[in-house]
Enzyme design. Structure first.
Site, PDB file in Angstrom:
ATOM      1  N   VAL A 133       0.806  -1.233   0.000  1.00  0.00           N
ATOM      2  CA  VAL A 133       0.000   0.000   0.000  1.00  0.00           C
ATOM      3  C   VAL A 133       0.834   1.276   0.000  1.00  0.00           C
ATOM      4  O   VAL A 133       0.303   2.357  -0.246  1.00  0.00           O
ATOM      5  CB  VAL A 133      -0.966   0.051   1.209  1.00  0.00           C
ATOM      6  N   TYR A 134       2.124   1.185   0.297  1.00  0.00           N
ATOM      7  CA  TYR A 134       2.933   2.401   0.380  1.00  0.00           C
ATOM      8  C   TYR A 134       3.008   3.065  -1.000  1.00  0.00           C
ATOM      9  O   TYR A 134       3.539   2.491  -1.958  1.00  0.00           O
ATOM     10  CB  TYR A 134       4.342   2.101   0.869  1.00  0.00           C
ATOM     11  N   SER A 135       2.480   4.277  -1.069  1.00  0.00           N
ATOM     12  CA  SER A 135       2.491   5.065  -2.313  1.00  0.00           C
ATOM     13  C   SER A 135       1.958   4.262  -3.494  1.00  0.00           C
ATOM     14  O   SER A 135       2.519   4.290  -4.594  1.00  0.00           O
ATOM     15  CB  SER A 135       3.902   5.594  -2.596  1.00  0.00           C
ATOM     16  N   ASP A 136       0.868   3.520  -3.212  1.00  0.00           N
ATOM     17  CA  ASP A 136       0.177   2.799  -4.277  1.00  0.00           C
ATOM     18  C   ASP A 136       1.103   1.847  -5.032  1.00  0.00           C
ATOM     19  O   ASP A 136       1.052   1.733  -6.254  1.00  0.00           O
ATOM     20  CB  ASP A 136      -0.465   3.807  -5.244  1.00  0.00           C
ATOM     21  N   GLY A 137       1.968   1.175  -4.292  1.00  0.00           N
ATOM     22  CA  GLY A 137       2.856   0.192  -4.910  1.00  0.00           C
ATOM     23  C   GLY A 137       4.172   0.742  -5.419  1.00  0.00           C
ATOM     24  O   GLY A 137       5.087  -0.036  -5.731  1.00  0.00           O
TER      25      GLY A 137
END
Length: 322
Positions: free
Chosen positions: A60-64
């Site tokens: 989930v960090y920065s949308d992958g």
């Protein structure tokens, strides 16, 4: 750098883990303060040069895009066999049914997406980002076990939850002969010590490695109380983790750091590293100095008097971060 076993496994990890939520495209996801690829790569390389072999990110960090940036940098700067690469799943990756959680479908889907973004055929540590109350524990634990048996995952870990939930998941795995969690990534620092009541004793008893997130309390332990940074100004999740009563703990850290003539970050991390259950704090690093302070903390020995001064001002908190 020092290296220790991850819990009761044979895996050697550095006593500092580089948390990679800092690295990702700022216009993707909810972290406006992240560093893009150009700014991230020198810091990842600096961590490797400092002896850090343990890197933690999440889908989930920065949308992958965190996984993409970290995976590419590690391929360019290190040998895959020399590093311990960790990622996580559970958070929402897309709208609609099955876009989040720990169902068998989600587990099988998200590992493949993470492996693609990371550019590797396995991760060393695959962690559930939080407990999923909507999926049977048996379903999640069997799916994770199947990933280990398929060679896509070497070890599995968990993150913030109640001790009874973690114990239930471990018992379920043991009862069926499935892979058990090797680590617990939980919220633990000088401002939040509620984990000492149940989770940390459970981990000690079961031989589970502890990987504290937010070891510097979102930076609050490193600066004067009330100081606003680019991250704190937009960190909606972090804004609810601490209270004004925590100021006295920050002041104690400042006193000890001043007497030692070292940065406050070193004192706060050294305290964590003195806790017998802690394997490796997960630090964020937006500057080279952040890495240097973390590495220096590994060699910093605090006296019993200093430990008492740091611990004495603590007051109980409600359970937060799950």
């Amino acid at each position: 750098m020092q290296y220790v076993k991850l819990g009761s496994t044979g895996l050697d990890v550095s006593r500092i883990c580089l948390g990679c939520m800092t690295y990702g495209l700022p216009d993707r996801g909810t972290h406006e303060w992240t560093l893009d690829e150009e700014a991230s790569r020198p810091l990842i390389r600096h961590a490797l040069d400092a002896g850090i072999n343990f890197f933690d990110t999440a889908n989930v960090y920065s949308d992958g895009t965190s996984e993409e940036i970290v995976g590419k940098a590690l391929r360019d700067f290190a040998r895959r066999d020399d590093i311990v690469l960790a990622t996580k799943l559970n958070g929402r990756m897309r709208p609609g049914p099955n876009g989040a959680g720990l169902s068998r479908k989600a587990v099988m889907t998200e590992i493949d997406h993470s492996l693609t973004r990371l550019g590797t055929d396995y991760v060393d540590l695959y962690q559930i980002h939080r407990f999923d109350p909507h999926t049977p524990v048996e379903e999640t634990m069997e799916a994770l076990h199947d990933l280990v048996k398929a060679g896509k995952v070497r070890y599995i870990g968990a993150s913030s939850m109640y001790a009874w939930q973690f114990s239930k998941m471990q018992y379920t795995a043991e009862r069926h002969g499935w892979t058990k969690f090797a680590s617990m990534q939980n919220h633990y620092n000088l401002l939040y010590r509620e984990e000492e009541r149940e989770m940390l004793p459970l981990c000690a008893d079961q031989g589970v490695g502890v990987l504290p997130w937010s070891p510097l309390a979102r930076g609050r332990l490193t600066r004067d109380w009330g100081t606003v940074t680019d991250r704190s100004a937009t960190d909606n999740f972090g804004s609810g983790l601490y209270a004004d009563s925590d100021r006295v703990v920050v002041e104690a850290v400042t006193r000890v750091a001043t007497d030692r003539a070292v940065p406050r970050a070193q004192i706060a991390l050294a305290w964590l590293l003195h806790q017998p259950t802690v394997t490796a704090p997960i630090i964020g690093a937006a500057k080279s100095q952040h890495i240097e302070d973390a590495v220096a903390a590994v060699e910093l020995t605090l006296t019993e008097k200093e430990l008492e001064e740091l611990q004495q001002p603590y007051s109980p908190h409600p359970i937060i971060g799950h």
